[in-house]
Design a protein around this motif. Structure first.
Motif, short mmCIF file in Angstrom:
data_model
loop_
_atom_site.label_atom_id
_atom_site.label_comp_id
_atom_site.label_asym_id
_atom_site.label_seq_id
_atom_site.Cartn_x
_atom_site.Cartn_y
_atom_site.Cartn_z
N ARG A 46 -6.12 4.07 7.76
CA ARG A 46 -4.79 4.60 8.04
C ARG A 46 -4.69 6.07 7.62
NH1 ARG A 46 -0.69 1.80 4.29
NH2 ARG A 46 -1.83 3.12 2.87
N ASP A 65 5.94 2.66 -3.12
CA ASP A 65 4.68 3.21 -2.60
C ASP A 65 4.75 3.39 -1.09
OD1 ASP A 65 3.67 3.22 -5.08
OD2 ASP A 65 2.25 1.57 -4.82
N ILE A 66 5.39 2.43 -0.41
CA ILE A 66 5.50 2.52 1.05
C ILE A 66 6.40 3.70 1.43
CG2 ILE A 66 6.38 1.35 3.11
CD1 ILE A 66 5.27 -1.24 2.04
N TYR A 78 -2.48 -10.19 9.36
CA TYR A 78 -1.52 -9.56 8.47
C TYR A 78 -2.22 -9.21 7.16
CZ TYR A 78 2.28 -10.85 11.57
OH TYR A 78 3.10 -10.95 12.65
N ASP A 125 9.20 -1.34 -1.31
CA ASP A 125 8.11 -0.88 -2.17
C ASP A 125 8.12 0.65 -2.22
OD1 ASP A 125 5.74 -0.21 -3.34
OD2 ASP A 125 4.49 -1.52 -2.09
N ALA A 154 1.80 -16.29 7.62
CA ALA A 154 0.37 -16.02 7.80
C ALA A 154 -0.37 -16.46 6.54
CB ALA A 154 0.15 -14.53 8.06
N GLY A 155 -1.56 -16.97 6.72
CA GLY A 155 -2.32 -17.50 5.60
C GLY A 155 -2.70 -16.43 4.60
N VAL A 156 -3.35 -16.83 3.50
CA VAL A 156 -3.78 -15.86 2.50
C VAL A 156 -5.24 -15.49 2.75
CG1 VAL A 156 -2.16 -16.41 0.69
CG2 VAL A 156 -4.20 -17.80 0.97
N ALA A 157 -5.75 -14.58 1.89
CA ALA A 157 -7.10 -14.04 2.08
C ALA A 157 -8.12 -15.18 2.19
CB ALA A 157 -7.44 -13.14 0.92
N PRO A 158 -9.09 -15.05 3.12
CA PRO A 158 -10.09 -16.11 3.29
C PRO A 158 -11.03 -16.14 2.09
CG PRO A 158 -10.62 -14.22 4.68
CD PRO A 158 -9.28 -13.93 4.05
N LEU A 205 0.33 3.67 11.55
CA LEU A 205 1.64 4.09 11.03
C LEU A 205 1.82 5.61 11.06
CD1 LEU A 205 4.27 3.08 9.71
CD2 LEU A 205 3.17 3.39 7.50
N ALA A 263 -1.73 -9.85 4.12
CA ALA A 263 -1.92 -10.94 3.16
C ALA A 263 -3.14 -11.79 3.47
CB ALA A 263 -0.67 -11.82 3.12
N GLN A 264 -3.63 -11.69 4.71
CA GLN A 264 -4.78 -12.51 5.10
C GLN A 264 -6.11 -11.83 4.79
OE1 GLN A 264 -2.96 -12.77 9.15
NE2 GLN A 264 -3.59 -14.90 9.01
N LEU A 265 -6.06 -10.60 4.27
CA LEU A 265 -7.29 -9.85 4.01
C LEU A 265 -7.60 -9.80 2.53
CD1 LEU A 265 -6.90 -9.05 6.94
CD2 LEU A 265 -7.43 -6.70 6.35
N MET A 300 3.62 11.21 5.20
CA MET A 300 3.29 11.32 6.62
C MET A 300 4.28 12.20 7.36
SD MET A 300 2.37 7.35 7.35
CE MET A 300 0.74 6.66 7.00
N ALA A 330 -0.37 -0.18 -0.24
CA ALA A 330 0.91 0.10 0.42
C ALA A 330 0.90 -0.27 1.90
CB ALA A 330 1.33 1.57 0.23
N LEU A 331 0.15 -1.32 2.24
CA LEU A 331 0.22 -1.83 3.60
C LEU A 331 1.54 -2.57 3.76
CD1 LEU A 331 -3.42 -3.25 3.88
CD2 LEU A 331 -2.53 -1.21 5.01
N MET A 332 2.16 -2.46 4.93
CA MET A 332 3.41 -3.16 5.16
C MET A 332 3.11 -4.62 5.50
SD MET A 332 5.40 -0.36 7.43
CE MET A 332 6.05 1.15 6.70
N PRO A 333 3.60 -5.56 4.67
CA PRO A 333 3.22 -6.96 4.87
C PRO A 333 3.69 -7.53 6.21
CG PRO A 333 4.91 -6.76 3.17
CD PRO A 333 4.44 -5.37 3.48
N TRP A 334 4.69 -6.89 6.83
CA TRP A 334 5.23 -7.43 8.07
C TRP A 334 4.54 -6.82 9.31
CZ3 TRP A 334 7.95 -4.41 4.61
CH2 TRP A 334 8.20 -3.10 5.02
N TRP A 364 5.46 -13.31 9.89
CA TRP A 364 4.37 -12.76 9.07
C TRP A 364 4.30 -13.43 7.71
CZ3 TRP A 364 6.02 -10.55 4.51
CH2 TRP A 364 7.36 -10.16 4.46
#
Lengths: 262, 249
Positions: free
Chosen positions: B143, A156-157, B127, A154, A258-262, B95, B129-131, A164, B82-86, A255
């Motif tokens: 961050r 953006d990352i 992670y 990505d 992992a589930g998706v958003a609640p 970070l 994706a869970q938020l 940083m 731009a959070l790292m999914p892993w 990872w």
């Protein structure tokens, strides 16, 4: 999540049932055909006869599976190391990609039937030609998987890390390498199956032992039942390596489950 | 006291003039917004500040010293989180500290007490994706803040959220900012957001971006969660006018 098998082991077993049924059905049809048609086992042996050959020749088959496994794993390890080293070089010096990729693409156009005897001629009957042939077959898919994986990072990352104060090497380690992991495992699962086939073919062309040699000798002594027994073992070997890759992916890419958003 | 001062900064990218003679300043503890039409070079401005680009002309000073590639004056929050999914949320939050060379365990211990104020308590080991979208933006802001830089650069931080979540996040940010007074430079094209959050607003023109207006916002805080004052309504109307003369169609 949708892109990975989920649920309890029992639920997954149920998901796998149709595949088990279709394999059993195919074997049953084969068995019945051989019984009814009275075809000679020298032409088409029944599955039961192949199974019997596996049991009768288990010592021979095991003794020849070990060298094949050894050739596959050392060849693949060599291929992976070279692919990773080159992917690093290409990632840090993009111009190298244009210089090197055509050579690698050409290497993938060489027919194995022609190359294998030459490699055996140059390097003898030992492990070296097998390692080289396995690497020739598996190296390029792994390199492409890694390089494309780095490219999938990505932007953006990357920009964030740059803001940083991260160095190019830090960006590689923290963003580009982890981003490439899904690609890497996709490549790994595909390449590992090619690796077994390449190792057996290399043995077939010239070796002292190995499943390729069993197949060659069985062919020369008109023993299709023993040939198929060796084929069953090589398939089982491939499936086991495929399973090990999938398991490794399951552990490393936890990872993604992992589930998706609640 | 002025923390950031840009004087007559111009930038040309690929033969196109993107920024034209930009002069602006941000004081310590001040919340300044840059409001402009989409594609007006607001993001290029941030890339100048984070050192990804260098200006053709003009000077950028932080605390009086010229900006160099080594002066780490800015913590940057991109438009998408731009959070790292892993990485787990806590490891995403640290970070910047990790990049600065801080030990991972030490960094975790340092950011952990902040999770409650950012509404992320109990989600440290989740992670991304869970938020939900709002939680992810709060994690991205956390961050940014924990890097402990003199100036926070927020690039349309709520632009990717749905309207309801965005309104909630703006109210939340206003509260957080009132408590902490982070020196902040916000880029947005949302007039209401700029008026609600800023001490001062610079209005950018279309590309090449010039500063066409500067507004002080003297409204008492908190501004969100209560009816708009007559002043705020008038200011919003003026800002809309200034922007609309720029869209050209």
């Amino acid at each position: 999540m949708a892109h990975s098998p989920s649920g309890s082991p029992a639920a997954r077993l149920v998901q796998g049932l149709p595949a088990v049924f279709s394999v059993i059905a195919a074997l049953a049809a084969w068995e019945v055909y051989v019984l009814v048609s009275g075809i000679s086992p020298l032409v088409l042996p029944a599955p039961s006869r192949v199974a019997e050959q596996i049991v009768v020749n288990r010592d021979l088959l095991w003794a020849n599976t070990v060298p094949t496994l050894q050739a596959t794993l050392s060849g693949f390890a060599f291929s992976l190391s070279v692919a990773f080293a080159l992917s690093l070089l290409i990632d840090f010096i993009p111009k190298l990609r244009r210089a090197l990729f055509p050579v690698f693409v050409i290497s993938q156009t060489l027919p194995l039937v022609a190359i294998a005897p030459l490699v055996v001629l140059w390097f003898g009957f030992g492990l070296t030609p097998k390692i080289l042939l396995v690497a020739l077959v598996t190296f390029f898919p792994m390199l492409v998987a890694l390089v494309d994986g780095y490219e999938s990072t990505d932007p953006d990352i990357s920009a964030l890390l740059k803001s940083m104060g991260a160095s190019r090497a830090a960006i590689f380690r923290r963003a580009r390498l982890p981003s490439a992991m899904p690609y890497f495992f996709a490549g790994l699962r595909i390449s590992i199956t090619y690796a077994v086939v390449a190792a057996i073919f290399a043995e077939y062309v010239g070796a002292r032992a190995g499943l390729g040699i069993v197949i060659l000798n069985a062919k020369n002594s008109f023993r299709p039942d023993l040939m198929l027994a060796a084929v069953v073992i090589s398939s089982a070997l491939t499936l086991a390596l495929f399973g090990a890759s999938a398991l490794l992916q399951h552990l490393v890419l936890g990872w993604r489950r992992a589930g998706v958003a609640p | 006291m002025t923390v950031l001062a840009m004087d007559n900064v111009s930038l040309t990218l690929g033969g196109t003039r993107v920024l034209d003679d930009i002069s602006l300043h941000v004081a310590r503890g001040e919340f300044v917004s840059i409001l402009g039409p989409s594609g007006s070079g607001k993001s290029s401005l941030f890339r100048l500040l984070t050192g990804a680009l260098t200006p053709d002309r003009g000077s950028i000073r932080v605390d009086g010293a010229p900006l160099s590639s080594r002066s780490r004056a800015f913590a940057f929050m991109p438009q998408r989180d731009a959070l790292m999914p892993w990485r787990r949320i806590i490891d995403n939050v640290i970070l910047g500290l990790e990049v600065q060379g801080m030990d991972r365990a030490e960094a975790r211990a340092r950011v952990l007490p902040l999770f409650a104020t950012f509404g992320l308590e109990g989600f440290e080991r989740h992670y991304p994706a869970q938020l939900s979208g709002g939680m992810r933006q709060r994690a991205a802001l956390l961050r940014t803040i924990v890097q402990d830089r003199p100036i926070q650069l927020l690039d349309e931080p709520f632009g990717a959220l749905d309207a309801l979540t965005r309104a909630g996040m703006q109210g939340w940010l206003e509260q957080r900012w009132q408590a902490a007074h982070w020196t902040t430079l916000l880029v947005t094209h949302d007039v209401r957001e700029a008026v609600a959050l800023s001490d001062r607003i610079y209005v950018f023109s279309r590309r090449p971006a010039r500063i066409i207006a500067e507004f002080e916002v003297a409204e008492p805080r908190p501004r969100l969660g209560r009816p708009l004052s007559a002043n705020a309504v008038r200011l919003e109307a003026e800002l809309f006018d200034a922007l609309l003369t720029q869209t050209g169609d």
